[in-house]
Each structure stands twice: as structure tokens, then as C-alpha cells.
Design a protein around this motif. Structure first.
Motif, PDB file in Angstrom:
ATOM      1  N   SER A 414      46.200  51.720  29.155  1.00 49.93           N
ATOM      2  CA  SER A 414      45.123  52.420  29.853  1.00 49.93           C
ATOM      3  C   SER A 414      44.475  51.440  30.816  1.00 49.93           C
ATOM      4  O   SER A 414      44.616  50.224  30.671  1.00 49.93           O
ATOM      5  N   VAL A 416      40.774  50.894  33.403  1.00 49.31           N
ATOM      6  CA  VAL A 416      39.442  51.329  33.811  1.00 49.31           C
ATOM      7  C   VAL A 416      39.036  50.510  35.029  1.00 49.31           C
ATOM      8  O   VAL A 416      39.089  49.269  34.994  1.00 49.31           O
ATOM      9  N   SER A 428      36.196  51.548  27.718  1.00 47.20           N
ATOM     10  CA  SER A 428      37.387  50.923  27.143  1.00 47.20           C
ATOM     11  C   SER A 428      37.395  51.059  25.621  1.00 47.20           C
ATOM     12  O   SER A 428      38.463  51.150  25.009  1.00 47.20           O
ATOM     13  N   CYS A 436      43.906  48.140  26.955  1.00 48.27           N
ATOM     14  CA  CYS A 436      43.046  48.610  28.032  1.00 48.27           C
ATOM     15  C   CYS A 436      42.842  47.469  29.018  1.00 48.27           C
ATOM     16  O   CYS A 436      42.319  46.410  28.658  1.00 48.27           O
ATOM     17  N   VAL A 438      40.934  46.288  32.422  1.00 50.02           N
ATOM     18  CA  VAL A 438      39.759  46.626  33.221  1.00 50.02           C
ATOM     19  C   VAL A 438      39.845  45.890  34.551  1.00 50.02           C
ATOM     20  O   VAL A 438      39.933  44.654  34.589  1.00 50.02           O
TER      21      VAL A 438
END
Length: 492
Positions: A414, A416, A428, A436, A438
């Protein structure tokens, strides 16, 4: 065909054509032509590889090797991988279509994974327990789990092999490594480095072949203690069923439909680059591809323009050339699947901003594609296509973005993108995925574990904890009492 390069199996320290003498031809995705042949394992070859792996666990040459000595072998393997990174990268590119710029660099970096586990080899420790019985000395120790079946796909195979082989060998296990029959050349070539590094015969065998003759006999074999699998969910279900035959400890690193959430305060260039990296990097042939771009509605239009501008400079072409950004897909079937999925998306109201079709050239080329989706039900948001297709969907609130991110059976990667630190931590934490990133995407390190939630699998690779997954804990009780047991019929 007789003049094509040929790759043999490596079983118990011996190069072999396999007992069935079955040979398959590997296709070069950039040309669509056969470029090499390779031997395929039959069930009897799988049996030989597993028998060797089981034998060597009781061979003093491997069994009694100190953890520090095992680490030194891994350091030697790391050096050989680094020295041969260009050659292995060229083989992987020719066999799978991935960019040479990435395969050679990634293979060079893979050496650090072997160095990392080489350093951890003599740091696998037990514990003395503060037991509640004063006449007992009790401690734990960690022993090799045993014979490991490591199964890797054709994409990122040097990397995905290192995350399995490194901790397994550091822990003192033996390994039967199965390469994908779609593009096995670099793994069969890599076996030469294992031999050169000085590992005893039988510690590592490298084989390939189809499911019926190779994968099934391997994963259901009664002498296999641990299965480390990377691949697709459907194949994983068969692996789990097979493991019921031997109760092997199993880890699964599967695919996904990773979300990338872009908030209204995100740096636009950074977000555009992150989406391009997550979708067009590796030609989209990545387990963590960020194929669900969730973008705040207020910036969707400008972000589409920014992505289109950057994408116009993408060079589609020969993956062996350094100026190429996107190469061919590994198989023609992937191209067909993508075109079918895009056709369904159009029927669902999706807008194709650019791309949307196969490239008009020899080989398995798909033009980089940007899809603006009309709803979360759009086909490109649900199907893992393994190709250079980016799908964007707008959201209005943070809660909606999180709900959309989690509206999937998968959970591997993922992303962000936001300049709000509090939001970065908040979001997150709530996105259900094993990784995750970022304000970046597709970053890896031997120090950082990775793995999935839900249908993206279970277990973790890389990092300290991975090495423990290749060991079993033994508890040893030593009586320090001067008198014999008082009553043998009562548990102490």
C-alpha cells in the motif's frame, strides 16, 4: 533448436538432464521466439533432490558445521552473486522480459541479502528460563527446521530466492529450490554459484518443471518440513492442500491489488512518480504493484495531466537497452488478459486516458495505460493483471479512502501520499496491508520484513524474524537434584 543455450538441473551436486530427459523451450518475450532450452524434473528427480536434502542434514560436513562457518559460506555466495550480477541480469531479462537496468541492479543488491543472513547465522540464540523449579536447569535452543521446499515465480526471482535461501541456509536447513518453468534460466545458472561457494552436495538442489511432475511431488513429500512459496492465490491453495500430507510449516507470499492513496495535500510530482513506479515499474509485473490509485477528487484532474505528461516520455522497447523504461510482458497470455479486462472496464464506463492496447511490434508488449474508473466495481480495480495498467478512482474523505483501500480480499502493499504527518501515521495504521510506503513506493531492504494479509498470504520474508521461521525451538530440562525422582507417577 540444437544451437540454443541449454540449462540442466542441479541435484545433489550433479548436473543432470533428469530421469525423463524432458526438455522445454523458453521464449524470449521481446521477440516471441525460443531462445534457450532447459531440462525438466520428473517425480523421480524430485525424490532424488529431497533424499539428498534429508541425507545432508545428518552429514557431519553440514550438520556439525558451526553457525559462523555457515555464515562464511553465505558471504562467499554473496560475493559470487555480486560478481555475476550482470550475467544473471542478462539471463533474467532475456528469459522474462524484465528490464536489464532493474534485473542487474537488483541482482547486485540481492548480494546484501545473503550478507545480511550471513551475519545473522551465528546470532540465532536460545534462552535460559527462570524456571519455577529450583532443582532444574532449563534452556531453549533453536535447531534447523529441516528440508525446505522453496518455490519462486519468474518475476524478481533472484530477489525472491534470496529471501528464502538466505535465512534457510543461515539456520542450517537444506533446500530444494524450484524455479518457474516459464523462465528458469537465471535460477539454473545461479546453481553454479552455489556449487562454487562450497556448500556441501545436497544442501541446495535447483530444479524446474511442471506442476504434476515437479511442484506437486515436492510440496506433498513426507520429508519436506518447510514450504516457502511465492506465487498466485490459486496455486497457493493447491500448495496448502498438499502440505496437509506432510504438515510442513508453510509461508505464502501471494499477489494483490495494492492501493495507493493520494490526498489533496500531496506533492503532485512525488505522487505522480509514485503511481508510475507502482504501475509501470517492472512493466507492472510486480506482486506489490499499486494498481488501485485512490485520489482525492479535488486533485484528480491535475494529477491525471501530470501522469500523462510524464508517461509521454516513457520509452517502450528492448529490455536489454539502457534507455528502455517499459519492456515486454513475460507471456502473451498476460497481454490477452489485460486487453480483455480493459474491454470490460470500457463497458463499465471507464475512461482510457492513454494506452489501452497492445503495442504494434513483435513480442509481448503492452502500452502503458491509464484508466479513470467510474466506480469501485470497475474490472481493472479488481483483477490482478500483471502489466502496465494504472487505475485511478476518486474519493472525497479520508474515511472513504480507507474504506476503498480495504475493500479487497488482498493486503500485500500500500502507499500513502500526504504532507500531513499525523495523517500519514493515522492512515498507514488503518490500511490493512503488510507493507505501507509513505511518499515513496517499491522500496526494499534485507532489514525490512515483508508479507501480506488476507489472500496475499501469511508469514514474513526478510528481516530478523524470517530466520527464526526456519528453525524449531527445543526445550531442554536438566535436573540438578542430588536425589532421584520422588514419585515417578506424578508429573512434576
Amino acid at each position: 533448436m540444437g544451437n540454443l543455450p541449454h540449462f540442466q538441473l542441479f541435484i545433489d551436486g550433479v548436473w543432470t538432464e533428469g530421469s525423463a530427459s524432458q526438455v522445454m523451450t523458453s521464449q524470449n518475450p521481446a521477440t516471441g521466439q525460443g531462445w534457450a532450452t532447459f531440462a525438466c524434473a520428473a517425480p523421480s528427480d524430485v525424490e532424488l533432490a529431497i533424499a539428498a536434502a534429508k541425507r545432508v542434514l545428518d552429514d557431519p560436513e553440514w550438520r556439525d558445521m558451526t553457525q559462523t562457518q555457515r555464515g562464511k559460506l553465505l558471504y562467499r555466495l554473496a560475493d559470487l552473486v555480486a560478481e555475476n550480477a550482470k550475467r544473471l541480469g542478462e539471463l533474467e531479462t532475456t528469459d522474462s522480459g524484465k528490464l536489464l537496468a532493474e534485473t542487474s541492479a537488483q541482482t547486485g543488491y540481492v548480494a546484501d541479502y545473503y550478507r545480511y543472513y550471513a551475519g545473522l547465522a551465528d546470532k540465532i540464540e536460545g534462552t535460559v528460563l527462570p524456571i519455577d523449579k529450583p532443582d532444574m536447569h532449563v534452556f531453549t535452543s533453536r535447531e534447523p527446521i529441516g528440508v525446505v521446499a522453496a518455490i519462486v515465480p519468474w518475476n524478481a526471482q533472484m530477489f525472491l530466492t534470496a529471501t528464502k535461501l538466505g535465512p534457510a541456509l543461515a539456520a542450517g536447513c537444506s533446500v530444494v529450490l524450484k524455479a518457474s518453468e516459464i523462465a528458469p534460466a537465471p535460477m539454473l545458472e545461479f546453481a553454479k554459484l552455489i556449487e562454487q561457494a562450497g556448500f556441501p552436495s545436497g544442501v541446495v538442489s535447483v530444479i524446474t518443471g511442471d506442476a504434476e511432475n515437479c511442484a506437486i511431488p515436492l510440496t506433498r513429500h513426507p520429508d519436506v518440513d518447510r514450504i516457502a512459496f511465492t506465487g498466485g492465490p490459486e496455486t497457493a491453495r493447491h500448495v496448502v492442500r498438499n502440505s496437509a500430507e506432510n504438515f510442513a510449516v508453510t509461508s505464502l507470499e501471494l499477489g494483490g491489488k495494492s492501493p495507493i492513496l493520494v490526498f489533496e495535500d500531496a506533492d503532485m510530482d512525488g505522487a505522480a512518480n509514485g503511481l508510475i513506479a507502482g504501475n509501470f515499474g517492472a512493466s507492472g509485473q510486480s506482486c506489490v504493484a499499486g494498481t488501485r490509485g485512490l485520489v482525492h477528487r479535488s486533485i484528480l484532474g491535475p494529477l491525471v495531466e501530470r501522469i500523462a505528461e510524464k508517461a509521454s516520455a516513457i520509452r517502450l522497447g528492448d529490455p536489454l537497452q539502457p534507455e528502455t523504461h517499459v519492456g515486454p510482458l513475460c507471456t502473451a497470455a498476460q497481454v490477452r488478459k489485460i486487453e480483455e479486462t480493459l474491454s470490460k472496464a470500457r463497458g463499465q464506463g471507464a475512461t482510457i486516458h492513454f494506452g489501452g492496447n497492445a503495442a504494434d511490434r513483435p513480442g509481448n508488449y503492452m502500452n502503458p495505460t491509464l484508466v479513470e474508473c467510474a466506480s469501485p466495481a470497475t474490472e481493472t480495480l479488481k483483477i490482478e493483471m500483471f502489466g502496465p495498467v494504472m487505475s485511478l478512482l476518486p474519493f472525497d474523505t479520508e474515511e472513504e479512502a480507507i474504506a476503498l483501500a480495504n475493500s479487497t480480499p488482498y493486503g500485500l502493499g500500500s502507499g500513502v501520499f500526504t504532507q500531513n504527518l499525523a495523517r500519514a501515521h493515522r492512515v498507514s495504521k488503518r490500511v490493512r496491508a503488510g507493507i505501507c510506503w509513505v511518499n515513496t513506493y517499491r522500496a526494499i531492504s534485507p532489514i525490512a520484513p515483508f508479507g501480506g494479509f488476507n489472500q496475499s498470504g501469511y508469514g514474513r520474508e526478510a528481516g530478523v524474524e524470517a530466520i527464526l521461521d526456519y528453525t524449531r525451538t527445543k526445550t531442554t530440562w536438566i535436573s540438578t537434584a542430588q536425589e532421584p525422582m520422588a514419585n515417578p507417577f506424578i508429573m512434576r
